[in-house]
Enzyme design. Sequence first.
Site, PDB file in Angstrom:
ATOM      1  N   ASN A 305       0.848  -1.197   0.000  1.00 57.91           N
ATOM      2  CA  ASN A 305       0.000   0.000   0.000  1.00 57.91           C
ATOM      3  C   ASN A 305       0.887   1.252   0.000  1.00 57.91           C
ATOM      4  OD1 ASN A 305       0.935  -0.243   2.689  1.00 57.91           O
ATOM      5  ND2 ASN A 305      -0.824   0.908   3.422  1.00 57.91           N
ATOM      6  N   CYS A 307       1.999   3.539   2.042  1.00 63.87           N
ATOM      7  CA  CYS A 307       3.042   3.812   3.053  1.00 63.87           C
ATOM      8  C   CYS A 307       3.918   2.617   3.353  1.00 63.87           C
ATOM      9  CB  CYS A 307       2.391   4.321   4.321  1.00 63.87           C
ATOM     10  SG  CYS A 307       1.720   5.985   4.156  1.00 63.87           S
ATOM     11  N   GLU A 309       3.457  -0.455   4.622  1.00 63.74           N
ATOM     12  CA  GLU A 309       3.325  -1.387   5.731  1.00 63.74           C
ATOM     13  C   GLU A 309       2.453  -2.600   5.428  1.00 63.74           C
ATOM     14  OE1 GLU A 309      -0.267   1.273   6.242  1.00 63.74           O
ATOM     15  OE2 GLU A 309       1.797   1.452   5.556  1.00 63.74           O
TER      16      GLU A 309
END
Length: 803
Positions: A305, A307, A309
């Site tokens: 995704n 960011c 994580e």
Amino acid sequence: MGTVSHLDKGREKGTDDSLKKDGQAESVPGVGESDSLRLSENAIRVLEKRYLKKDDQGRTIETPEEMFRRVAHAVAQADLLYGEEPDAREVENRFFQMMTRLEMMPNSPTLMNAGRELGQLSACFVLPVGDSMDSIFAAVKDTALIHKSGGGTGFSFSRVRPKNDQVLSTKGVSSGPISFMTVFDAATETIKQGGMRRGANMGVLSVEHPDILEFITCKQDSHRLNNFNLSVALTESFMEAVEADETYALTNPRTGEVTGRLSACEVFDRIVESAWRNGEPGILFMDRINRDNPTPALGTIESTNPCGEQPLLPFESCNLGSLNLARVVGEDGKIDWARLEKNVRSSVHFLDNVIDVNRYPLEQIAQMSRANRKIGLGVMGFADLLIRLGIPYDSEEAIETGERVMEFIARQAVHSSEDLAEKRGPFPRFEQSIFSDGCRTPRRNATTTTIAPTGTISLISGCSSGIEPLFAVAFVRHVLDDERLIEIHPLFEEIARREGFYSEALIEKILATGSVRGLEEVPEHWRRVFVTSHDISPEWHIRMQAAFQKHTENSVSKTVNFSAGATQEDVREAFWQAYRLGCKGVTIYRDQSREHQVLRKGVDRTAAPAGPKEEYGPEEESGSEARLTPRPRPEFMQGITKRMDTSCGALYVTINWDETGRPFEVFTSMGKAGGCASSQSEAIGRLASLALRSGVDPGQVARQLRGISCHLPRGLGKKRISSCADAVAQALQFFLNGNPQTFAGPADAPGSYQGPEDSAYLDISEKDAGILFLRGACPDCQGPLEREGGCAVCRNCGYSDCL
């Protein structure tokens, strides 16, 4: 601390629409259901703006408590699908109490959309991008639908054939993955997520792709891919080649053939240099991610995704939630493990329910999400937890605490998933997963834990973000009419007042840097405990990330902060440390690396055009120092006015020229009179005029202003204007280049001033210039922006945007 915000607490009910002020927090009794909800003024502000329901006139018609009841009721309805009707109301109340006590918060789309018409509750999606026009533009369409519904998207472009590769159907050549990424970027720029959140993307490219060198540096052009975070997918074999100083193969994804070899060390150095310059790209250890892929039979994970994580298979989604660790410290000053266990179990139940009540934007996503039932339970408020325990973030005790807490959460999350599987059945693809070897207890969810950035939900919860240290102990927020509001970390103020070292003078000192380091007024122990992100060496950032990664099934979002003076060697060592400690990826950010223009070309070309010096203003001698004085302004001058559409409004830029056709002065006028934007643009015009009248090369004036960004840009491609200063630069360059279709100016006349030799340097394509920028102030409230993962987040109002 600030003024009181107001909410309409149900106009149809005729209730009072004011909130009671109580120092640090607001007491929000709502509609008679609970008196436990206490929100900060900033939390109320962000809820009003981004989360609470509004009527057709944009007026808020929902209280925070009503929002939590709406969410709890909608999510609890999933229990009815499993014949658990008698428990549904009790489950709803449990979810409601957990959120109103600010002990756990789901990801933003769940708060925004649960129980509403849109009903899309997931934050994370990954879409496939194949090597065909049909596949690429199908992904663009799907991206638009996801962003409209409030989600973020990740893509791997590693399957797209490289630039100049053959296109069999047309006998032409491919433009390569980076060119197609700009199409996704433009679509994201156009669509605002659900009317509340801006789109964000992750772009991943394999280190073995032939276009990898272009990918590594493509965001050094400040006008490209500003809605993307970028990561290079590194393999174990590549890292081994770097260690051995060997070459490695580049492979054409269309043919599978090796197209060349590169020095692994040189490519790694390019990644380090680019990350040092502007924080991108990040790196993903993709083999390590796939080692923990719970369903390898269903495919290989190639992206995450936005960011970083949440690694996902194509068409998978994941809904996230975060436990507030600041809420599990007991009266005895120790962690209340029983309370934490209760919150973990309720949260896993909540997130599993979300999978069933979710309205997915695409049918393929619905099928994959229900087949694997991935959830990602993480934490926020970790820095606050350490403060309450009296533990400095950059200490061995903090590392041990982080690992111990996450190990407990992970264990309880898996037990909770197993308990749900016993009642509801395991996830449908369980038999195709790594858990089906006959030795493990069936579980409801393919994954259970993720450490996400928690910008707005931690603001709502009144705690620190994710596992990040404090951003600042105190800072200033400016609001309307230049009112200056001082924001102080509540725990610091509480402790400082209790122990007698609080003073207004101390707060003013802290405001200078946001840190208490070096302030003798603060006792040494508390100077150590109230450490901020830039006080901490990169080593401790990475060690903390690794401590949480040990017990996190998915991945960890964490920013590794560097000082402005950090070297490329410092960045290189951080990358290696992350690799050796078992992290699945790493994102670094060097302070101020996007705040200044970094001009690599023409920095010494400052000479004015040849001609008599006195024509542009004589020099005054003062000792050995020569000073320029501006040329007097004639009574009459000729000029043009060009309208520039900025995000602050229409800016009218007037450029007057002298008798030689040389730009002589600049005037600006905002379409919206008054305000900060108007005064700043006037100041820019005055200083530009002073430089021009003193004989400074107009091309240099434009170059210094070009690419500066104060907040959200306006327009796309060549129409993109990133700030009022950038608008003045573009208008000046428009004059220097001449545009006979628009005006008959002196630039068309024989012998008139044509600009510097390198005026083409200022064209929109500034790849060689490497102009970098950071949106340094929040466009909504002018508060400071905090780097979190791959995003800029305002802790005042909840604004967030992809860097």
